[in-house]
Motif scaffolding. Structure first.
Motif, PDB file in Angstrom:
ATOM      1  N   LYS A 109       0.809  -1.215   0.000  1.00 39.55           N
ATOM      2  CA  LYS A 109       0.000   0.000   0.000  1.00 39.55           C
ATOM      3  C   LYS A 109       0.839   1.260   0.000  1.00 39.55           C
ATOM      4  CE  LYS A 109      -2.264  -1.338   3.550  1.00 39.55           C
ATOM      5  NZ  LYS A 109      -1.778  -2.717   3.587  1.00 39.55           N
TER       6      LYS A 109
ATOM      7  N   ALA B 221       3.706   6.016  12.764  1.00 37.31           N
ATOM      8  CA  ALA B 221       3.613   5.156  13.941  1.00 37.31           C
ATOM      9  C   ALA B 221       2.952   3.820  13.616  1.00 37.31           C
ATOM     10  CB  ALA B 221       2.829   5.865  15.030  1.00 37.31           C
ATOM     11  N   ARG B 222       2.204   3.769  12.510  1.00 36.46           N
ATOM     12  CA  ARG B 222       1.529   2.521  12.150  1.00 36.46           C
ATOM     13  C   ARG B 222       2.524   1.452  11.728  1.00 36.46           C
ATOM     14  NH1 ARG B 222      -4.614   2.967  10.290  1.00 36.46           N
ATOM     15  NH2 ARG B 222      -5.084   3.118  12.487  1.00 36.46           N
TER      16      ARG B 222
ATOM     17  N   LEU C 284      10.566 -10.563  11.001  1.00 36.46           N
ATOM     18  CA  LEU C 284       9.220 -10.298  11.513  1.00 36.46           C
ATOM     19  C   LEU C 284       8.254  -9.908  10.405  1.00 36.46           C
ATOM     20  CD1 LEU C 284       9.554  -8.318  14.827  1.00 36.46           C
ATOM     21  CD2 LEU C 284       9.263 -10.742  14.475  1.00 36.46           C
TER      22      LEU C 284
ATOM     23  N   TYR D 240       7.529  -7.026   9.670  1.00 34.00           N
ATOM     24  CA  TYR D 240       6.792  -5.860  10.150  1.00 34.00           C
ATOM     25  C   TYR D 240       7.718  -5.044  11.040  1.00 34.00           C
ATOM     26  CZ  TYR D 240       3.502  -3.033  12.827  1.00 34.00           C
ATOM     27  OH  TYR D 240       2.842  -1.993  13.426  1.00 34.00           O
TER      28      TYR D 240
ATOM     29  N   ASN E 227       7.739  -1.188  13.371  1.00 32.88           N
ATOM     30  CA  ASN E 227       7.200   0.128  13.695  1.00 32.88           C
ATOM     31  C   ASN E 227       8.200   0.841  14.592  1.00 32.88           C
ATOM     32  OD1 ASN E 227       6.758  -0.595  16.372  1.00 32.88           O
ATOM     33  ND2 ASN E 227       4.634  -1.125  16.030  1.00 32.88           N
TER      34      ASN E 227
ATOM     35  N   MET F 139       9.309  -0.193  18.184  1.00 36.19           N
ATOM     36  CA  MET F 139      10.195  -1.322  18.464  1.00 36.19           C
ATOM     37  C   MET F 139      11.616  -0.876  18.796  1.00 36.19           C
ATOM     38  SD  MET F 139       9.508  -3.855  15.374  1.00 36.19           S
ATOM     39  CE  MET F 139       8.055  -4.840  15.187  1.00 36.19           C
TER      40      MET F 139
ATOM     41  N   ALA G 199       5.678  -6.245  19.665  1.00 35.19           N
ATOM     42  CA  ALA G 199       5.326  -6.881  18.400  1.00 35.19           C
ATOM     43  C   ALA G 199       6.058  -8.214  18.224  1.00 35.19           C
ATOM     44  CB  ALA G 199       5.634  -5.945  17.240  1.00 35.19           C
TER      45      ALA G 199
ATOM     46  N   LYS H 180      -0.727  -2.788  17.215  1.00 34.90           N
ATOM     47  CA  LYS H 180       0.696  -2.921  16.878  1.00 34.90           C
ATOM     48  C   LYS H 180       1.202  -4.337  17.099  1.00 34.90           C
ATOM     49  CE  LYS H 180       1.910  -0.630  21.146  1.00 34.90           C
ATOM     50  NZ  LYS H 180       2.073   0.646  21.727  1.00 34.90           N
TER      51      LYS H 180
ATOM     52  N   VAL I 282      -1.284  -6.629  14.080  1.00 34.39           N
ATOM     53  CA  VAL I 282      -0.929  -6.586  12.657  1.00 34.39           C
ATOM     54  C   VAL I 282       0.163  -7.613  12.320  1.00 34.39           C
ATOM     55  CG1 VAL I 282      -0.026  -5.142  10.803  1.00 34.39           C
ATOM     56  CG2 VAL I 282      -1.718  -4.218  12.361  1.00 34.39           C
ATOM     57  N   PRO I 283       1.319  -7.607  13.007  1.00 33.54           N
ATOM     58  CA  PRO I 283       2.313  -8.637  12.677  1.00 33.54           C
ATOM     59  C   PRO I 283       1.890 -10.044  13.084  1.00 33.54           C
ATOM     60  CG  PRO I 283       3.084  -7.283  14.494  1.00 33.54           C
ATOM     61  CD  PRO I 283       1.856  -6.625  13.967  1.00 33.54           C
TER      62      PRO I 283
ATOM     63  N   GLU J 168      -0.226 -11.725  10.491  1.00 33.18           N
ATOM     64  CA  GLU J 168       0.568 -12.243   9.372  1.00 33.18           C
ATOM     65  C   GLU J 168       0.959 -13.701   9.632  1.00 33.18           C
ATOM     66  OE1 GLU J 168       1.505 -10.314   6.656  1.00 33.18           O
ATOM     67  OE2 GLU J 168       2.369 -12.136   5.775  1.00 33.18           O
TER      68      GLU J 168
ATOM     69  N   ASN K 258      -7.280  -1.369  13.764  1.00 37.55           N
ATOM     70  CA  ASN K 258      -6.536  -0.997  12.561  1.00 37.55           C
ATOM     71  C   ASN K 258      -6.985  -1.846  11.365  1.00 37.55           C
ATOM     72  OD1 ASN K 258      -4.561  -0.717  10.564  1.00 37.55           O
ATOM     73  ND2 ASN K 258      -2.947  -0.398  12.059  1.00 37.55           N
ATOM     74  N   PRO K 259      -7.377  -1.215  10.242  1.00 37.73           N
ATOM     75  CA  PRO K 259      -7.848  -2.003   9.088  1.00 37.73           C
ATOM     76  C   PRO K 259      -6.828  -3.041   8.607  1.00 37.73           C
ATOM     77  CG  PRO K 259      -8.244   0.332   8.742  1.00 37.73           C
ATOM     78  CD  PRO K 259      -7.463   0.229  10.008  1.00 37.73           C
ATOM     79  N   ASN K 260      -5.520  -2.765   8.762  1.00 35.83           N
ATOM     80  CA  ASN K 260      -4.498  -3.682   8.251  1.00 35.83           C
ATOM     81  C   ASN K 260      -4.502  -5.044   8.937  1.00 35.83           C
ATOM     82  OD1 ASN K 260      -3.646  -1.801   6.498  1.00 35.83           O
ATOM     83  ND2 ASN K 260      -1.798  -1.233   7.621  1.00 35.83           N
TER      84      ASN K 260
ATOM     85  N   LEU L  39      -6.850  -7.071   6.714  1.00 30.71           N
ATOM     86  CA  LEU L  39      -6.824  -6.816   5.274  1.00 30.71           C
ATOM     87  C   LEU L  39      -6.072  -7.918   4.522  1.00 30.71           C
ATOM     88  CD1 LEU L  39      -7.881  -4.496   3.514  1.00 30.71           C
ATOM     89  CD2 LEU L  39      -5.588  -3.566   3.525  1.00 30.71           C
TER      90      LEU L  39
ATOM     91  N   ASP M  51     -11.787   1.936  13.130  1.00 29.71           N
ATOM     92  CA  ASP M  51     -11.633   3.385  13.299  1.00 29.71           C
ATOM     93  C   ASP M  51     -12.433   4.192  12.278  1.00 29.71           C
ATOM     94  OD1 ASP M  51      -9.990   2.765  15.323  1.00 29.71           O
ATOM     95  OD2 ASP M  51      -8.132   3.154  14.247  1.00 29.71           O
TER      96      ASP M  51
ATOM     97  N   SER N  59       1.746   6.372  18.813  1.00 27.91           N
ATOM     98  CA  SER N  59       1.001   5.136  18.988  1.00 27.91           C
ATOM     99  C   SER N  59      -0.020   5.058  17.873  1.00 27.91           C
ATOM    100  CB  SER N  59       0.323   5.153  20.348  1.00 27.91           C
ATOM    101  OG  SER N  59      -0.334   3.936  20.564  1.00 27.91           O
ATOM    102  N   ASP N  60      -0.134   3.905  17.227  1.00 30.92           N
ATOM    103  CA  ASP N  60      -0.864   3.939  15.971  1.00 30.92           C
ATOM    104  C   ASP N  60      -2.367   4.067  16.138  1.00 30.92           C
ATOM    105  OD1 ASP N  60      -2.188   1.536  15.899  1.00 30.92           O
ATOM    106  OD2 ASP N  60      -0.653   0.471  14.833  1.00 30.92           O
TER     107      ASP N  60
ATOM    108  N   LYS O 117      -3.364   7.808  16.836  1.00 30.18           N
ATOM    109  CA  LYS O 117      -3.030   8.598  15.660  1.00 30.18           C
ATOM    110  C   LYS O 117      -4.028   8.352  14.537  1.00 30.18           C
ATOM    111  CE  LYS O 117       0.714   9.695  12.597  1.00 30.18           C
ATOM    112  NZ  LYS O 117       1.875   9.182  11.919  1.00 30.18           N
ATOM    113  N   GLY O 118      -4.332   7.091  14.289  1.00 24.82           N
ATOM    114  CA  GLY O 118      -5.270   6.739  13.226  1.00 24.82           C
ATOM    115  C   GLY O 118      -6.645   7.317  13.498  1.00 24.82           C
TER     116      GLY O 118
ATOM    117  N   GLU P 289      -6.881  11.068  13.041  1.00 24.20           N
ATOM    118  CA  GLU P 289      -6.961  11.453  11.631  1.00 24.20           C
ATOM    119  C   GLU P 289      -8.372  11.261  11.086  1.00 24.20           C
ATOM    120  OE1 GLU P 289      -3.902   9.074   9.895  1.00 24.20           O
ATOM    121  OE2 GLU P 289      -2.324  10.417  10.647  1.00 24.20           O
TER     122      GLU P 289
END
Lengths: 424, 391
Positions: free
Chosen positions: A180, A250-251, A331, A333, A335, A338, B86, B112, B115-116, B119, B135-137, B140, B152, B180-181, B184-185, B188
């Motif tokens: 993305k 930060a994401r 990983l 990933y 951010n 970390m 993470a 945070k 998301v990982p 995966e 978080n959408p990710n 996704l 969000d 921090s995600d 922040k997300g 926005e």
């Protein structure tokens, strides 16, 4: 004590290749009979993943089973085979000694990698732990160059690591992954593994250039003040990445390709150990020690202190950047969170636990902190009491870490060990 | 030499003798993993997840096991600590999937880690439901990853609409953690929704700070001076009390509105009367709840001594979803790859699941369609239902 001494003496004639052979037999036993027979009859649900530490702490009833498993699979075969085969392995080691050192080392390494691959292949969790541990080894040795050999107290290592991780991730994401942030891949994916080393090295160079921000102030400041500057550097990197929305902010950034399997990380780890060992035992490496011990005296003895400091910082930062790149691709990933103060504490714990000024110490430190951290996982909160306690005790009884100020000698490690030599 | 051998033999024999369950056949057990932050930055969140999971297990054990296709199976919970990191969440997921052979994983809670970790779950084709990650990710392009809460992009407009309708304000200020995600997300999304409603520039102050900051006076002074009528701050329970109290000290008069991260029991505990009368959007409201929700809250409060957070309620729902999916899958074969796939297919089929945090139906992405609740902190410091907003 008497028993321990006898025990030690009994195995003093086993050369390195003999130990490797013993471990191979142990791993083969686990590989073929571990699940179906041994762990089954001992009442274990599965092959104990980290020598049974996890299962022992979770269910005390399993302790005898796990100990029995360790004995049957590892302890007894390893010691037995290593001891019994000395008649064959010692001549073999003598033969290998006659070959050029590099060939002999390569043979040992390939053999060792084969064992590691087999052992970690039994379970993916094991493999992940091994991979992350090897990344930690690179990280710990690289900080040892600055904090140990060069003797500055630098806190900027997570920052270097972040630079390396981000630069190499941006490159691989941009070129080989549809994601993305950067859109379509620019190059076909099959080129990825070939380009990955270049991305890592570029990440390392970026970290090395970043390290100049800490290295140049170190010309004039030392000790606590430099520590503060380096700490500031770490926060600058972290905040900068957090505010850069173009690279995820930060994401964080995810979806890095799988370019870092076990063998790639193994090769990088060996490279790091070899190159850093050569560096610190070279003339320039000795200059680092001279500058650490007395800057004015070494200056008067024609050591260029500024160049020395700059080299140490850039060299250490380069390897931290490489470790960061590997970490990001293990990983898949990253951010910015970390690479904060928690990571710094972890790195410093590894290097001071293992021992300053010693590569072998760094390896021991990285492996023990990583394995302890995983093995004590079931204890949850108590893990964070036990590990710091161990650290405190190490610092009380061995103020410079477990193995400090000691270099390893590959030739000595690999040579044949006959009885006669023992006496001498 | 002989002594050593004797010693080894003795230890081995003893070990074999005392390994209680030796020679026992391996049982077919259903294992469910919970990946929670039991230590680290937000231990209260981990505690809530753990307690909810233990309550769920208690129910299953009382029933004599989980009934799948007419047979009852023993259920084991594997609760792993992700240290709120993470890489630790990734390790925990890998361990549970490859070592413990879990059928499904509930957690991790924060994005945070989710998301990982998602995966990993998707790579090993194991169902993972993150109860709290917005978080959408997280979900996704990951068919095996689901979540238990709204996202969000839904929550931001809900809050913006609520403020507009309730107070009729046109100028808002936002204070959030840039590092921090989640905050922040959400900040926005809120800003975009607010400006869409009231025109560009209607968010008169958009101030940020960094995780672990405790002094917000410079940001709050700017906000007070900016002439904003309402302050939106999507922060966690450790920061909200500080922000609210410092804002009041600096002369802030208007309301302060928050998001679902306020929903921890600790928020009011730490904040005290300063937080009474404030609003936030959430997944459920504890005070004045009815039916199954009330039963859950009462039982939790009786057992653990405090009103459960939304995390606990969402974790409870996630576990019930897993349970329903396993039962819907119909046949538990014990071959873990096959069962995992069956559970995933069953989970994706679930329609109108009646959870204690509202009814849920999953979209193709694995996100639930569910309502948000606006909660008011009443004068007893309880979280009271005020309004609900559905998509």
């Amino acid at each position: 004590m008497e028993l321990a001494r006898k025990f030690k003496e009994m195995f003093s004639t086993v050369p390195m290749i003999g130990w490797l052979l013993g471990i191979l037999v142990g791993v083969l036993i686990e590989f073929y009979w571990g699940y179906d027979y041994i762990s089954y009859y001992l009442g274990l649900p599965k092959i104990p993943v980290l020598f049974g530490a996890l299962i022992m702490l979770k269910e005390p009833l399993m302790i005898p089973g796990a100990i029995g498993y360790d004995l049957i699979v590892y302890v007894i075969p390893v010691f037995l085979v290593a001891r019994v085969t000395t008649f064959a392995t010692n001549p073999l080691a003598t033969f290998l000694e006659k070959l050029p050192l590099i060939v002999s080392v390569l043979i040992h390494l390939v053999f060792f990698y084969f064992i590691l691959h087999l052992w970690s292949g039994i379970n993916d969790y094991r493999e992940l732990v091994v991979r992350l541990t090897m990344v930690s080894i690179i990280l710990t040795i690289s900080i040892n160059v600055i904090n140990g050999y060069q003797g500055e107290f630098s806190c900027s290592h997570p920052g270097f690591m972040a630079i390396g991780a981000y630069v190499s991730s941006i490159l691989t994401l941009l070129l080989f992954t549809n994601d993305k942030i950067f859109g379509e891949a620019l190059l076909p994916a099959y080129l990825g593994p070939w380009f990955f080393p270049i991305a890592l090295v570029l990440g390392g160079f970026a970290a090395a250039i970043g390290s100049l921000l800490v290295a140049i102030p170190s010309f004039k400041t030392r000790g606590d003040y430099l520590a503060i500057i380096s700490l500031a550097f770490m926060f600058i990197v972290k905040s900068a990445v957090e505010n850069l929305n173009a690279i995820g902010g930060a994401r964080g950034m995810g979806g890095q390709g799988e370019f870092a399997p076990l063998w790639v990380i193994f090769i990088w780890t060996i490279l790091a150990i070899w190159i850093i060992h050569n560096f610190v035992t070279s003339i320039l490496g000795k200059a680092l020690n001279a500058v650490r011990d007395d800057e004015a005296a070494s200056e008067s003895m024609t050591v260029k202190t500024r160049k020395t400091k700059m080299t140490a910082f850039m060299f250490g930062a380069f390897w931290a950047g490489v470790a960061g790149g590997l970490f990001a691709h293990v990983l898949a990933y990253i951010n910015p969170g970390m690479f904060g103060i928690n990571r710094l504490a972890e790195i410093l714990a590894m290097v001071y636990f293992g021992g300053l000024n010693s590569i072998i110490g760094s390896i021991v430190g990285a492996v023990s902190i990583n394995v302890l951290g995983e093995a004590l996982r079931p204890l949850e909160l108590f893990k964070w009491i036990i590990i710091p306690l161990i650290l405190i005790f190490v610092m009380i009884f061995r103020p410079y870490g477990l193995i400090s100020f000691k270099e390893f000698n590959v030739k000595r490690m690999l040579r044949a060990k006959s009885k006669r030599e023992q006496g001498a | 030499m002989r002594k050593v051998i004797c010693l080894l033999a003795a230890v081995l024999v003893l070990a074999l003798m005392f390994s209680g369950s030796a020679y026992s056949a391996r049982k077919k057990i259903i294992r469910i993993g919970v990946n929670a932050p039991l230590t680290g930055d937000i231990p209260k969140v981990g505690e809530g997840s753990k307690y909810a999971a233990m309550m769920w297990l208690e129910d299953i054990e009382k029933a004599g096991g989980l009934e799948v296709g007419g047979k009852k199976y023993e259920v084991e919970l594997i609760i792993e600590d992700n240290e709120s990191k993470a890489e630790s969440a990734v390790k925990a997921n890998t361990k549970m999937i490859t070592q413990d052979d879990v059928l499904a994983i509930v957690g991790p809670q924060s994005s945070k880690q989710a998301v990982p970790a998602g995966e990993v779950a998707n790579k090993y084709k194991t169902v993972m439901i993150s109860p709290w990650s917005t978080n959408p990710n997280t979900t996704l392009d990951r068919p095996f990853v689901f979540r238990g809460c709204f996202l969000d992009p839904f929550q931001g407009p809900v809050v913006a609409n609520f403020i507009t309708e309730e107070f009729g304000f046109t100028k808002a200020a936002v204070l959030y953690d840039v590092a921090s995600d989640y905050p922040k997300g959400l900040a926005e999304v809120f800003k975009a929704a607010w400006e869409k409603k009231h025109g560009a520039g209607s968010v008169v102050a958009y101030e940020s700070f960094t995780t672990k900051d405790t002094d917000f006076s410079s940001q709050l002074t700017k906000i007070v001076k900016s002439g904003a009528q309402v302050l939106f701050t999507p922060q966690y329970y450790n920061e909200v009390p500080l922000i609210v109290q410092q804002a009041k000290d600096l002369g802030w008069q208007g309301p302060i509105v928050g998001s679902d991260s306020w929903g921890s029991a600790e928020t009011v505990e730490l904040c005290g009367e300063a937080c009474y009368g404030l609003f936030f959007s959430s997944h459920y409201a504890a005070a004045g709840a009815k039916g199954a929700t009330k039963a859950f809250i009462d039982r939790y409060a009786d057992t653990y001594g405090y009103i459960p957070d939304d995390v606990a309620a969402l974790t409870w729902d996630a576990l019930r979803l897993v349970q329903k999916a396993i039962q819907d899958a119909g046949d538990y074969t014990g071959r873990v790859e096959k069962d995992r796939k069956a559970v995933k297919d069953a989970l994706a089929q679930i329609k109108n699941f009646a959870g204690i945090t509202g009814n849920m139906t999953f979209t193709a992405e694995g996100d639930p369609i569910k309502c948000a609740v606006i909660v008011k902190i009443n004068d007893q410091g309880e979280y009271e239902f005020y309004k609900s907003s559905c998509p």
